[in-house]
Design a protein around this motif. Structure first.
Motif, mmCIF file in Angstrom:
data_model
loop_
_atom_site.group_PDB
_atom_site.id
_atom_site.type_symbol
_atom_site.label_atom_id
_atom_site.label_comp_id
_atom_site.label_asym_id
_atom_site.label_seq_id
_atom_site.Cartn_x
_atom_site.Cartn_y
_atom_site.Cartn_z
ATOM 1 N N LEU A 35 -83.493 23.774 69.896
ATOM 2 C CA LEU A 35 -82.609 23.339 71.244
ATOM 3 C C LEU A 35 -82.210 21.928 71.280
ATOM 4 N N THR A 36 -83.389 21.003 70.848
ATOM 5 C CA THR A 36 -83.251 19.631 71.070
ATOM 6 C C THR A 36 -81.934 19.350 69.913
ATOM 7 N N ALA A 37 -81.941 19.959 69.072
ATOM 8 C CA ALA A 37 -81.153 19.694 67.879
ATOM 9 C C ALA A 37 -79.571 20.199 68.618
ATOM 10 N N TYR A 38 -79.299 21.356 69.000
ATOM 11 C CA TYR A 38 -78.399 21.453 69.557
ATOM 12 C C TYR A 38 -77.790 20.605 70.597
ATOM 13 N N LEU A 39 -78.483 20.073 71.359
ATOM 14 C CA LEU A 39 -78.285 19.384 72.338
ATOM 15 C C LEU A 39 -77.863 17.925 71.983
ATOM 16 N N LYS A 40 -77.732 17.609 70.844
ATOM 17 C CA LYS A 40 -77.135 16.463 70.165
ATOM 18 C C LYS A 40 -75.839 16.609 69.873
ATOM 19 N N ASN A 41 -75.311 17.974 70.071
ATOM 20 C CA ASN A 41 -73.907 18.094 70.003
ATOM 21 C C ASN A 41 -73.045 17.263 70.744
ATOM 22 N N HIS A 42 -71.681 17.097 70.678
ATOM 23 C CA HIS A 42 -70.738 16.549 71.663
ATOM 24 C C HIS A 42 -70.292 17.488 72.623
ATOM 25 N N GLU A 43 -70.329 18.770 72.560
ATOM 26 C CA GLU A 43 -70.162 19.833 73.354
ATOM 27 C C GLU A 43 -71.344 20.593 73.560
ATOM 28 N N VAL A 44 -71.940 20.712 75.087
ATOM 29 C CA VAL A 44 -72.995 21.496 75.285
ATOM 30 C C VAL A 44 -72.728 22.880 76.236
ATOM 31 N N LYS A 45 -72.968 24.013 75.750
ATOM 32 C CA LYS A 45 -72.768 25.228 76.595
ATOM 33 C C LYS A 45 -73.958 25.633 77.084
ATOM 34 N N ILE A 46 -73.769 25.895 78.515
ATOM 35 C CA ILE A 46 -74.870 26.513 79.221
ATOM 36 C C ILE A 46 -74.113 27.712 79.822
ATOM 37 N N TYR A 47 -75.152 28.836 79.732
ATOM 38 C CA TYR A 47 -74.621 30.042 80.272
ATOM 39 C C TYR A 47 -75.834 30.919 81.281
ATOM 40 N N ALA A 48 -75.297 31.392 82.325
ATOM 41 C CA ALA A 48 -76.242 31.792 83.099
ATOM 42 C C ALA A 48 -75.719 33.241 83.512
ATOM 43 N N ASN A 49 -76.575 34.246 83.821
ATOM 44 C CA ASN A 49 -75.935 35.483 84.499
ATOM 45 C C ASN A 49 -77.078 35.901 85.280
ATOM 46 N N LEU A 50 -76.358 36.102 86.616
ATOM 47 C CA LEU A 50 -76.990 36.343 88.009
ATOM 48 C C LEU A 50 -77.207 37.769 88.235
ATOM 49 N N PHE A 51 -76.615 38.805 87.514
ATOM 50 C CA PHE A 51 -76.716 40.076 87.818
ATOM 51 C C PHE A 51 -76.538 40.424 89.331
ATOM 52 N N GLN A 52 -75.232 39.750 90.067
ATOM 53 C CA GLN A 52 -75.115 40.125 91.315
ATOM 54 C C GLN A 52 -73.835 40.767 91.495
ATOM 55 N N GLY A 53 -73.122 40.943 90.573
ATOM 56 C CA GLY A 53 -71.803 41.527 90.502
ATOM 57 C C GLY A 53 -70.770 41.109 89.446
ATOM 58 N N ASP A 54 -69.873 41.334 89.451
ATOM 59 C CA ASP A 54 -68.730 40.798 88.434
ATOM 60 C C ASP A 54 -68.193 39.268 88.218
ATOM 61 N N GLY A 55 -68.584 38.576 89.395
ATOM 62 C CA GLY A 55 -67.979 37.179 89.478
ATOM 63 C C GLY A 55 -68.088 36.429 88.182
ATOM 64 N N TYR A 56 -67.073 35.813 87.752
ATOM 65 C CA TYR A 56 -67.157 35.012 86.668
ATOM 66 C C TYR A 56 -66.717 33.567 86.818
#
Lengths: 408, 408
Positions: free
Chosen positions: A366-387
């Motif tokens: 993960l530390t290696a990934y975070l050295k990229n110039h583009e960092v992507k973070i994903y979250a799923n909240l399982f509350q509905g279909d909202g995107y």
């Protein structure tokens, strides 16, 4: 949405003058020390115009003028822009100065002044040096070459480190239609516009009211989905000029290729928004936060913006620290409906939280990934279909340095 | 409000054990590398308790436990606190661990476990090292001396650079009443609580429900009026213990000296809030923003918080740059009712904006003023009688440094 539709292609020479009938210019007139500080976009024929403007209650003089011009006339043929001075909090004189820029540009082009938009960006509360502006407008040399477009793209920058251009070609009714955009950031960048100026040109034939609705909807999920520092500026403006020279059938929601046009229009806006976020003051990385499973799209977007706007998330990304605790904390204070025991978070390809609790993961990966110039973070909240998706940048020493010494 | 009422005095030995019947302890048990990380406050007799807690939807386990304890029992006799681990996002095990801390503390003191509050602060998402906590609780040596209070005040700190203590003595019904407070900051500090823990002790005799109302109202204009970085934490807690040993007549709104008690109680809270803001992560300066002429008190407070929370204002103060444009810009995007042409802004004694437009001022004088460790910004909006004050700190290289490397 990242897969381009078949009939469209990204243009290699990304430039605001790519659509038919547009020309541009940029020049150094002396509002800034050395860099270009005055620019113009021109369409051979009056174009349908759409605009979105800052929500800040303090509005700069040129913004007020241009907003009124857009609503009153629905057509625009030229935009005159300066950087180095925002012409905000400048009272009656500021309004006169903005008007004078409009009049000078119209006279130079031999068109009605009501066909000219004005935009400014820079320091707040200083009177415009109108002698320099006047000389600058006189000196502008419009042209339809790439170099003219580059001069323009440079002339609108303030603390930006790079130009922000994009352009796509698509086919509508068998005709080539081009949509191009240019923007500047890069501080005071926050949802509901920012110190950002964005200009989109297209040769598409489209009704003004349709264009205005499209711009408004698109802005909500692109320009308003970026944040650099939470400050909303006095000058934010996005203008779209559509001059119709592509000769397609008039576009509206009934047109069979409407969805194609919308997709590419959104792509142009999203490209510019991401370029602004990536070039946030002092930034070394673009952060993209994608939220699924929100109660609604609006909530998912709000959560994504909250995470990407958290100074603690931003500093952790800068420090290549996989501190997911700050991500879940920001989700928690977003004010949206969540179930703390049913949240999933991934950083890049690595899932770090499931059911609201930490998973074992290889920190080195993960530390290696975070050295990229583009960092992507994903979250799923399982509350509905909202995107929702939002973009921002890391918070660095350079952000502090730039802003501690901006005026001096 | 800054002028102390005649019957009250600030105590030189500011300490949580200043009120009658309170003792404290602090110890290093190994949750942090070297510094003290476990502490306890104890009252000889069960005290009326009031509490306010984070608004973050993600709530740390000890906070949930303590909130339930406060509401169920209305009395508290001891609080056990650890730093170094927030015990947040730790699932079922986290809840068991918080409960175990409560049980261990109660057993050590020989009191009912329902009389024990638990609070934690530190890294999110890591399981508590309960062997160390258990040994730590066993090792705590309660005492009523200043050194015990200092041990405690140190044991709750995380990235704080200084202890935060305050205490006042006043006379109620001819009896001496003392109100004392201790707190920790200093990142994730934002309205609606923060990574802050605050503990207030008093020997006043006061009903629980009265105390709870007072704490709630006071929190809105003190702890919730500070911001460091806009992040609201999972663990924020303020607890007040009032053990009645001063033997005054029971305090409530009918008591002839109620307003005196309220004033000093607010003073204790405000002192702690300002100490937290001043010691914000990386801060070199306390910023105080006072807004008059708001449409309502709530709007004035919201505007004050917006200005003091603006990263651009914070960096300008760090850089000693009298960039009032950023102040008026933040007022503009606060979302409150303002008249852009009728705003007055002063920095220290220097008025810089009147009727929404810049005044001539001696930049050197203002730059010199901005070198102070406390910077005051005033705004008058001429919309009504609304008044609000908020506190924050400058945004510095050190904030970035601290937060880019916090976990590693």
């Amino acid at each position: 949405m990242t897969q381009l539709i078949e009939s469209a292609k990204r243009l290699v020479s990304e430039s605001i003058i790519a659509p038919k009938g547009f020309s541009a210019a940029g020049f150094h007139c002396g509002l800034k020390h050395k860099k270009k500080d005055i620019g113009m976009i021109f369409s051979e024929v009056p174009a349908s115009v759409a605009g979105v403007f800052t929500t800040n209650a303090i509005k700069a003089a040129p913004l007020v003028l241009t907003k009124n011009t857009v609503y009153a006339n629905e057509k625009m043929q030229a935009i005159i822009i300066n950087s180095g001075n925002a012409n905000a909090c400048t009272g009656e004189q500021g309004i006169k100065d903005a008007k004078q820029m409009q009049v000078l540009a119209a006279a130079k082009l031999g068109i009605d002044e009501n066909l000219v938009g004005v935009a400014s960006t820079g320091v707040i509360g200083e009177r415009m040096k109108m002698d320099k502006v006047e000389a600058g407008i006189a000196a502008l040399q419009l042209g339809g070459k790439l170099e003219n477009a580059i001069d323009f793209a440079q002339s609108i920058l303030t603390t930006d480190t790079v130009m922000k251009n994009t352009a796509y070609s698509l086919e509508i009714d068998g005709k080539e239609v081009i949509i191009a955009g240019v923007a500047k950031g890069s501080g005071m960048i926050e949802p509901n516009m920012a110190t950002m100026l964005g200009f989109i040109t297209t040769d598409a034939n489209i009704e003004q009211s349709t264009l205005q609705s499209l711009l408004k909807e698109t802005t909500d999920i692109t320009f308003n989905a970026i944040t650099v520092d939470g400050d909303t500026s006095t000058n934010d403006t996005v203008l779209v000029l559509a001059n119709g020279l592509a000769n397609n059938q008039t576009l509206d929601e009934q047109h069979p290729q409407w969805s194609t046009f919308v997709e590419i229009f959104q792509l142009v806006s999203r490209d510019l928004a991401k370029l602004i976020a990536k070039d946030g003051e002092g930034a070394t990385k673009l952060i993209e936060v994608t939220v699924e499973g929100g109660a609604t799209d609006a909530e998912a977007l709000k959560i994504a913006k909250t995470v990407v706007g958290s100074p603690l998330v931003k500093t952790a990304v800068f420090g290549c620290d996989a501190n997911w605790g700050r991500v879940i904390c920001a989700i928690g204070y977003s004010g949206c409906s969540i179930d703390p025991t049913n949240i999933q978070i991934s950083i890049g390809q690595t899932m770090v939280v499931d059911k609201g609790e930490p998973l074992q993961f290889d920190e080195a990966v993960l530390t290696a990934y975070l050295k990229n110039h583009e960092v992507k973070i994903y979250a799923n909240l399982f509350q509905g279909d909202g995107y929702g998706q939002a973009w921002g940048c890391d918070l660095t020493y350079d952000y502090v340095q730039i802003n501690a010494t901006y005026r001096s």
